[in-house]
Design a protein around this motif. Structure first.
Motif, PDB file in Angstrom:
ATOM      1  N   ASP A 103       0.826  -1.211   0.000  1.00  0.00           N
ATOM      2  CA  ASP A 103       0.000   0.000   0.000  1.00  0.00           C
ATOM      3  C   ASP A 103       0.863   1.265   0.000  1.00  0.00           C
ATOM      4  N   VAL A 104       1.966   1.248   0.750  1.00  0.00           N
ATOM      5  CA  VAL A 104       2.848   2.427   0.723  1.00  0.00           C
ATOM      6  C   VAL A 104       3.587   2.476  -0.622  1.00  0.00           C
ATOM      7  N   GLY A 105       3.973   1.308  -1.138  1.00  0.00           N
ATOM      8  CA  GLY A 105       4.643   1.269  -2.449  1.00  0.00           C
ATOM      9  C   GLY A 105       3.747   1.862  -3.530  1.00  0.00           C
ATOM     10  N   ALA A 106       2.456   1.511  -3.503  1.00  0.00           N
ATOM     11  CA  ALA A 106       1.512   2.052  -4.501  1.00  0.00           C
ATOM     12  C   ALA A 106       1.446   3.577  -4.393  1.00  0.00           C
ATOM     13  N   HIS A 107       1.458   4.076  -3.161  1.00  0.00           N
ATOM     14  CA  HIS A 107       1.469   5.535  -2.963  1.00  0.00           C
ATOM     15  C   HIS A 107       2.760   6.158  -3.500  1.00  0.00           C
ATOM     16  N   MET A 108       3.890   5.555  -3.175  1.00  0.00           N
ATOM     17  CA  MET A 108       5.175   6.126  -3.620  1.00  0.00           C
ATOM     18  C   MET A 108       5.264   6.146  -5.157  1.00  0.00           C
ATOM     19  N   LEU A 109       4.735   5.104  -5.798  1.00  0.00           N
ATOM     20  CA  LEU A 109       4.803   5.045  -7.265  1.00  0.00           C
ATOM     21  C   LEU A 109       4.050   6.200  -7.914  1.00  0.00           C
ATOM     22  N   GLN A 110       3.056   6.741  -7.177  1.00  0.00           N
ATOM     23  CA  GLN A 110       2.278   7.878  -7.706  1.00  0.00           C
ATOM     24  C   GLN A 110       2.970   9.212  -7.459  1.00  0.00           C
ATOM     25  N   ARG A 111       4.002   9.227  -6.597  1.00  0.00           N
ATOM     26  CA  ARG A 111       4.643  10.493  -6.242  1.00  0.00           C
ATOM     27  C   ARG A 111       5.533  10.963  -7.396  1.00  0.00           C
TER      28      ARG A 111
END
Ligand code: NDP
Length: 261
Positions: free
Chosen positions: A129-137
């Motif tokens: 879930d944090v990885g998915a967020h970081m990929l959007q940054r």
């Protein structure tokens, strides 16, 4: 000197930390704050504000989210709740962990499931879930979107004695770290693990009270002493920041030389 500081400064970063109430996780959370990061702590007891107080003394913001990592329903809503509150997580440190000792022939299913849930499944859920967020940054000027650090163990490599669930979970943490690194390192997210050796924390109470095993462990540590939580401050700052930009998929042992023996 200024460029050197940039390699280790975490100014402007926000770190999500599990296991920060005590032991290794507490020392690492405080170190991240001392290097400039704001901290989001995930803990079972929201009234335990000892780590929060030390983070705030270091001049950083700290928010506590109450969750029990042994419940996957608690974990699956965590990251979306944190993001909805406006925290932009750039560092994930998965440090919470539990041990259960029992001869394997008598190891109960519920103990197996609990250890695997806290030590491995919750780590995957939070990385996902944090990885998915970081990929959007948006990446920074160096291409960096974020950093993930998982806490493994010497039992990521060795089997241990009467700790089958712990060894299986920590072996899994090491493999998960490499699997995620293979997908994400090229997208600006380095994924690494730290494998502590034998560290003087609550988790090792039983081991340290067993005089025979405590003595044989001590004799095998080249550094000649058990580790302390503060031994993890330097390595976590290095892995969280730009100084380790080309390091990913590694399981770094911090063990007073144990694995070299
Ligand atoms: P401690 O037992 O001192 O601390 C464990 C931490 O995990 C605490 O913050 C605890 O919170 C948290 N935690 C445990 N269960 C849950 C849960 N269900 N939900 C939320 N938080 C939970 O452990 P250490 O500091 O020794 O260990 C930290 C990490 O390092 C672990 O992953 C451990 O496996 C690993 N490690 C430790 C070694 C050692 O020698 N000590 C060696 C190798 C690896 P609470 O205060 O609520 O219990």
């Amino acid at each position: 000197m200024e460029s050197l500081m940039k390699l280790f400064s975490l100014e402007g970063e926000t770190a999500l930390v599990t296991g920060g109430t005590r032991g290794i996780g507490q020392a690492m959370a405080i170190a991240l704050a001392e290097a400039g990061a704001d901290i989001v702590l995930v803990q079972r007891d929201p009234h335990d504000t000892r780590t929060k107080a030390q983070i705030e003394t270091a001049g950083r913001k700290c928010t506590i989210y109450q969750r029990d990592l042994s419940s996957n329903t608690d974990v699956v809503t965590l990251v979306s709740d944190i993001l909805a509150d406006g925290h932009d997580i750039t560092i994930l440190l998965n440090c919470a962990g539990i041990q259960h000792r029992s001869p394997s022939a008598q190891f109960a299913d519920e103990d197996w499931s609990r250890v695997l849930q806290v030590n491995l499944t919750s780590v995957f859920t939070l990385c996902r879930d944090v990885g998915a967020h970081m990929l959007q940054r948006n990446p920074d000027s160096t291409g960096r979107r974020g950093t993930i650090i998982n806490i493994a163990s010497l039992l990521s490599f060795q089997g241990g004695l009467t700790v089958p669930a712990y060894a299986a979970s920590k072996g899994g943490v090491a493999q998960l770290t490499k699997a995620l690194s293979n997908e994400w390192a090229g997208k600006g997210i380095n994924v690494n693990a730290i494998a502590p050796g034998y560290i003087d924390t609550d988790m090792n109470d039983a081991l340290m009270k067993d005089e025979v095993r405590a003595k044989s462990i001590m004799e095998r540590i080249p550094a000649g002493r058990w580790g302390k939580p503060d031994d993890f401050k330097g390595v976590v700052i290095w892995l969280a920041g730009r100084g380790s930009a080309y390091v990913s998929g590694e399981v770094i042992t911090v063990d007073g030389g144990w694995m070299g023996r």
